[in-house]
Design a protein around this motif. Structure first.
Motif, PDB file in Angstrom:
ATOM      1  N   ARG A  12      20.035 -43.675  -1.854  1.00  0.00           N
ATOM      2  CA  ARG A  12      21.365 -44.243  -2.678  1.00  0.00           C
ATOM      3  C   ARG A  12      22.262 -44.802  -2.019  1.00  0.00           C
ATOM      4  NH1 ARG A  12      21.702 -38.442  -4.322  1.00  0.00           N
ATOM      5  NH2 ARG A  12      23.771 -38.020  -3.495  1.00  0.00           N
ATOM      6  N   ILE A  13      22.862 -45.605  -2.557  1.00  0.00           N
ATOM      7  CA  ILE A  13      24.286 -46.434  -2.297  1.00  0.00           C
ATOM      8  C   ILE A  13      25.102 -46.015  -3.188  1.00  0.00           C
ATOM      9  CG2 ILE A  13      25.647 -48.458  -1.838  1.00  0.00           C
ATOM     10  CD1 ILE A  13      22.977 -49.523  -0.460  1.00  0.00           C
ATOM     11  N   THR A  14      26.519 -45.556  -2.886  1.00  0.00           N
ATOM     12  CA  THR A  14      27.529 -45.375  -3.820  1.00  0.00           C
ATOM     13  C   THR A  14      28.778 -46.096  -3.528  1.00  0.00           C
ATOM     14  OG1 THR A  14      26.893 -43.000  -4.366  1.00  0.00           O
ATOM     15  CG2 THR A  14      29.085 -43.650  -4.934  1.00  0.00           C
ATOM     16  N   LEU A  15      29.147 -47.165  -4.315  1.00  0.00           N
ATOM     17  CA  LEU A  15      30.093 -47.974  -3.908  1.00  0.00           C
ATOM     18  C   LEU A  15      31.495 -47.318  -4.428  1.00  0.00           C
ATOM     19  CD1 LEU A  15      28.967 -51.304  -5.180  1.00  0.00           C
ATOM     20  CD2 LEU A  15      29.334 -50.780  -2.805  1.00  0.00           C
ATOM     21  N   VAL A  16      32.491 -47.044  -3.442  1.00  0.00           N
ATOM     22  CA  VAL A  16      33.720 -46.167  -3.853  1.00  0.00           C
ATOM     23  C   VAL A  16      34.667 -47.312  -3.586  1.00  0.00           C
ATOM     24  CG1 VAL A  16      35.180 -44.285  -2.962  1.00  0.00           C
ATOM     25  CG2 VAL A  16      32.756 -44.080  -3.106  1.00  0.00           C
ATOM     26  N   ASN A  17      35.837 -47.030  -4.494  1.00  0.00           N
ATOM     27  CA  ASN A  17      37.367 -47.623  -4.286  1.00  0.00           C
ATOM     28  C   ASN A  17      38.331 -46.697  -4.691  1.00  0.00           C
ATOM     29  OD1 ASN A  17      39.585 -49.313  -6.046  1.00  0.00           O
ATOM     30  ND2 ASN A  17      38.947 -50.237  -4.075  1.00  0.00           N
ATOM     31  N   VAL A  18      39.280 -46.756  -4.206  1.00  0.00           N
ATOM     32  CA  VAL A  18      40.362 -46.026  -4.364  1.00  0.00           C
ATOM     33  C   VAL A  18      41.817 -46.490  -4.794  1.00  0.00           C
ATOM     34  CG1 VAL A  18      41.757 -43.728  -3.605  1.00  0.00           C
ATOM     35  CG2 VAL A  18      39.406 -44.171  -2.523  1.00  0.00           C
ATOM     36  N   VAL A  19      42.131 -46.046  -5.866  1.00  0.00           N
ATOM     37  CA  VAL A  19      43.292 -46.703  -6.706  1.00  0.00           C
ATOM     38  C   VAL A  19      44.583 -45.792  -5.983  1.00  0.00           C
ATOM     39  CG1 VAL A  19      44.685 -47.229  -8.631  1.00  0.00           C
ATOM     40  CG2 VAL A  19      42.278 -47.896  -8.415  1.00  0.00           C
ATOM     41  N   GLU A  20      45.373 -46.145  -5.210  1.00  0.00           N
ATOM     42  CA  GLU A  20      46.197 -45.199  -4.812  1.00  0.00           C
ATOM     43  C   GLU A  20      47.350 -44.880  -5.802  1.00  0.00           C
ATOM     44  OE1 GLU A  20      47.992 -45.668  -0.646  1.00  0.00           O
ATOM     45  OE2 GLU A  20      46.805 -47.495  -0.501  1.00  0.00           O
ATOM     46  N   GLU A  21      47.590 -43.725  -6.077  1.00  0.00           N
ATOM     47  CA  GLU A  21      48.696 -43.300  -6.907  1.00  0.00           C
ATOM     48  C   GLU A  21      50.162 -43.653  -6.599  1.00  0.00           C
ATOM     49  OE1 GLU A  21      48.338 -39.179  -6.905  1.00  0.00           O
ATOM     50  OE2 GLU A  21      47.026 -38.982  -8.663  1.00  0.00           O
ATOM     51  N   LEU A  22      50.921 -44.378  -7.517  1.00  0.00           N
ATOM     52  CA  LEU A  22      52.291 -44.398  -7.215  1.00  0.00           C
ATOM     53  C   LEU A  22      53.253 -43.151  -6.906  1.00  0.00           C
ATOM     54  CD1 LEU A  22      52.883 -47.373  -9.768  1.00  0.00           C
ATOM     55  CD2 LEU A  22      52.406 -47.678  -7.336  1.00  0.00           C
ATOM     56  N   PRO A  23      54.006 -43.283  -5.933  1.00  0.00           N
ATOM     57  CA  PRO A  23      55.138 -42.280  -5.873  1.00  0.00           C
ATOM     58  C   PRO A  23      55.837 -42.098  -7.296  1.00  0.00           C
ATOM     59  CG  PRO A  23      55.419 -43.828  -4.098  1.00  0.00           C
ATOM     60  CD  PRO A  23      54.383 -44.415  -4.807  1.00  0.00           C
ATOM     61  N   THR A  24      56.283 -40.727  -7.586  1.00  0.00           N
ATOM     62  CA  THR A  24      56.902 -40.468  -8.638  1.00  0.00           C
ATOM     63  C   THR A  24      58.325 -41.374  -8.929  1.00  0.00           C
ATOM     64  OG1 THR A  24      56.213 -38.444  -8.475  1.00  0.00           O
ATOM     65  CG2 THR A  24      57.628 -38.764 -10.113  1.00  0.00           C
ATOM     66  N   TYR A  25      58.842 -41.696  -7.990  1.00  0.00           N
ATOM     67  CA  TYR A  25      60.221 -42.395  -8.186  1.00  0.00           C
ATOM     68  C   TYR A  25      59.747 -44.069  -8.501  1.00  0.00           C
ATOM     69  CZ  TYR A  25      59.224 -43.942  -3.277  1.00  0.00           C
ATOM     70  OH  TYR A  25      58.782 -44.651  -2.006  1.00  0.00           O
ATOM     71  N   LEU A  26      58.563 -44.367  -8.081  1.00  0.00           N
ATOM     72  CA  LEU A  26      58.223 -45.705  -8.562  1.00  0.00           C
ATOM     73  C   LEU A  26      57.756 -45.942  -9.774  1.00  0.00           C
ATOM     74  CD1 LEU A  26      57.048 -47.463  -5.289  1.00  0.00           C
ATOM     75  CD2 LEU A  26      59.145 -47.742  -6.320  1.00  0.00           C
ATOM     76  N   ALA A  27      56.918 -45.006 -10.205  1.00  0.00           N
ATOM     77  CA  ALA A  27      56.096 -44.731 -11.358  1.00  0.00           C
ATOM     78  C   ALA A  27      56.683 -44.779 -12.836  1.00  0.00           C
ATOM     79  CB  ALA A  27      55.066 -43.343 -11.354  1.00  0.00           C
ATOM     80  N   ILE A  28      57.958 -44.359 -12.621  1.00  0.00           N
ATOM     81  CA  ILE A  28      58.976 -44.511 -13.775  1.00  0.00           C
ATOM     82  C   ILE A  28      59.259 -45.892 -14.317  1.00  0.00           C
ATOM     83  CG2 ILE A  28      61.455 -43.929 -14.324  1.00  0.00           C
ATOM     84  CD1 ILE A  28      61.278 -41.451 -12.700  1.00  0.00           C
ATOM     85  N   ASP A  29      59.244 -46.420 -13.317  1.00  0.00           N
ATOM     86  CA  ASP A  29      59.680 -48.161 -13.297  1.00  0.00           C
ATOM     87  C   ASP A  29      58.530 -49.044 -13.708  1.00  0.00           C
ATOM     88  OD1 ASP A  29      62.527 -47.572 -13.320  1.00  0.00           O
ATOM     89  OD2 ASP A  29      62.302 -47.645 -10.946  1.00  0.00           O
ATOM     90  N   VAL A  30      57.136 -48.665 -13.764  1.00  0.00           N
ATOM     91  CA  VAL A  30      55.994 -49.581 -13.868  1.00  0.00           C
ATOM     92  C   VAL A  30      55.549 -48.967 -15.556  1.00  0.00           C
ATOM     93  CG1 VAL A  30      55.430 -49.753 -11.571  1.00  0.00           C
ATOM     94  CG2 VAL A  30      54.465 -47.840 -12.935  1.00  0.00           C
ATOM     95  N   PRO A  31      54.903 -50.037 -15.933  1.00  0.00           N
ATOM     96  CA  PRO A  31      53.959 -49.920 -17.472  1.00  0.00           C
ATOM     97  C   PRO A  31      53.230 -48.534 -17.197  1.00  0.00           C
ATOM     98  CG  PRO A  31      53.984 -52.304 -16.807  1.00  0.00           C
ATOM     99  CD  PRO A  31      54.619 -51.312 -15.384  1.00  0.00           C
ATOM    100  N   THR A  32      53.049 -48.032 -18.223  1.00  0.00           N
ATOM    101  CA  THR A  32      52.347 -46.538 -18.274  1.00  0.00           C
ATOM    102  C   THR A  32      50.726 -46.799 -18.255  1.00  0.00           C
ATOM    103  OG1 THR A  32      52.214 -46.783 -20.906  1.00  0.00           O
ATOM    104  CG2 THR A  32      54.150 -45.314 -19.720  1.00  0.00           C
ATOM    105  N   ASP A  33      50.405 -48.292 -18.685  1.00  0.00           N
ATOM    106  CA  ASP A  33      48.957 -48.513 -18.425  1.00  0.00           C
ATOM    107  C   ASP A  33      48.512 -49.077 -17.163  1.00  0.00           C
ATOM    108  OD1 ASP A  33      50.301 -50.772 -18.968  1.00  0.00           O
ATOM    109  OD2 ASP A  33      48.551 -51.791 -20.357  1.00  0.00           O
ATOM    110  N   LEU A  34      49.363 -49.302 -16.149  1.00  0.00           N
ATOM    111  CA  LEU A  34      49.133 -49.973 -14.889  1.00  0.00           C
ATOM    112  C   LEU A  34      47.845 -49.173 -14.063  1.00  0.00           C
ATOM    113  CD1 LEU A  34      50.406 -52.315 -12.805  1.00  0.00           C
ATOM    114  CD2 LEU A  34      51.398 -50.248 -11.987  1.00  0.00           C
ATOM    115  N   MET A  35      48.260 -48.086 -13.879  1.00  0.00           N
ATOM    116  CA  MET A  35      47.115 -47.163 -13.127  1.00  0.00           C
ATOM    117  C   MET A  35      45.588 -47.601 -13.976  1.00  0.00           C
ATOM    118  SD  MET A  35      48.254 -46.144 -10.597  1.00  0.00           S
ATOM    119  CE  MET A  35      46.922 -45.298  -9.922  1.00  0.00           C
ATOM    120  N   GLY A  36      45.596 -47.313 -15.262  1.00  0.00           N
ATOM    121  CA  GLY A  36      44.377 -47.378 -16.082  1.00  0.00           C
ATOM    122  C   GLY A  36      43.822 -49.004 -15.762  1.00  0.00           C
ATOM    123  N   ALA A  37      44.796 -49.640 -15.868  1.00  0.00           N
ATOM    124  CA  ALA A  37      44.407 -51.359 -15.763  1.00  0.00           C
ATOM    125  C   ALA A  37      43.733 -51.392 -14.483  1.00  0.00           C
ATOM    126  CB  ALA A  37      45.411 -52.190 -15.905  1.00  0.00           C
TER     127      ALA A  37
END
Length: 136
Positions: free
Chosen positions: A33-58
């Motif tokens: 079996r093959i598993t395709l993996v992608n990692v969405v990096e988390e934003l640092p807290t000081y940046l996360a405040i200024d971006v839309p809340t649904d950015l990570m979900g998108a």
């Protein structure tokens, strides 16, 4: 040959993803079996405040859609796993979770601190408990 292969794909560079997926298919045992993996990096807290809340979900949905498209275009049966966190840590976690005996990933252009291979590939190679194939 390998029974369980993790193919770590950066969705920003799908042409490299296609190339390493084909290498993984060539190395896969029949019935493996093959598993395709992608990692969405988390934003640092000081940046996360200024971006839309649904950015990570998108970002996760976009990565999932692109990995499914890559899988379908290649005509292979593969599991898609989109994770959130530090790329090397999550790739190694996926390898452990799926019992992988090979990790395949592409190397980005390294900077001076990682002269031979990129930072993520370097960390995966150093800490993996299975074989690692780095495509340049």
């Amino acid at each position: 040959m390998y029974r369980s292969i993790i193919v770590a794909v950066d969705v920003a560079q799908l042409e490299k993803g296609e190339r390493i997926l084909q290498k993984a298919v060539a190395l896969l045992d029949q019935g493996g079996r093959i598993t395709l993996v992608n990692v969405v990096e988390e934003l640092p807290t000081y940046l996360a405040i200024d971006v839309p809340t649904d950015l990570m979900g998108a970002a996760r949905k976009d990565a999932n859609d692109k990995l499914q498209e890559l899988r379908d275009r290649a005509g292979v049966s593969a599991t898609v796993d989109v994770r959130t966190g530090a790329p090397a840590h999550e790739i190694l976690g996926a390898a452990q979770a799926y019992g992988a005996d090979l990790i395949v990933l592409a190397s980005h252009k390294p900077d001076f601190s990682n002269y031979l291979i990129g930072a993520t590939a370097d960390r995966v190679v150093r800490h993996a408990k299975c074989s690692v194939l780095v495509d340049r």
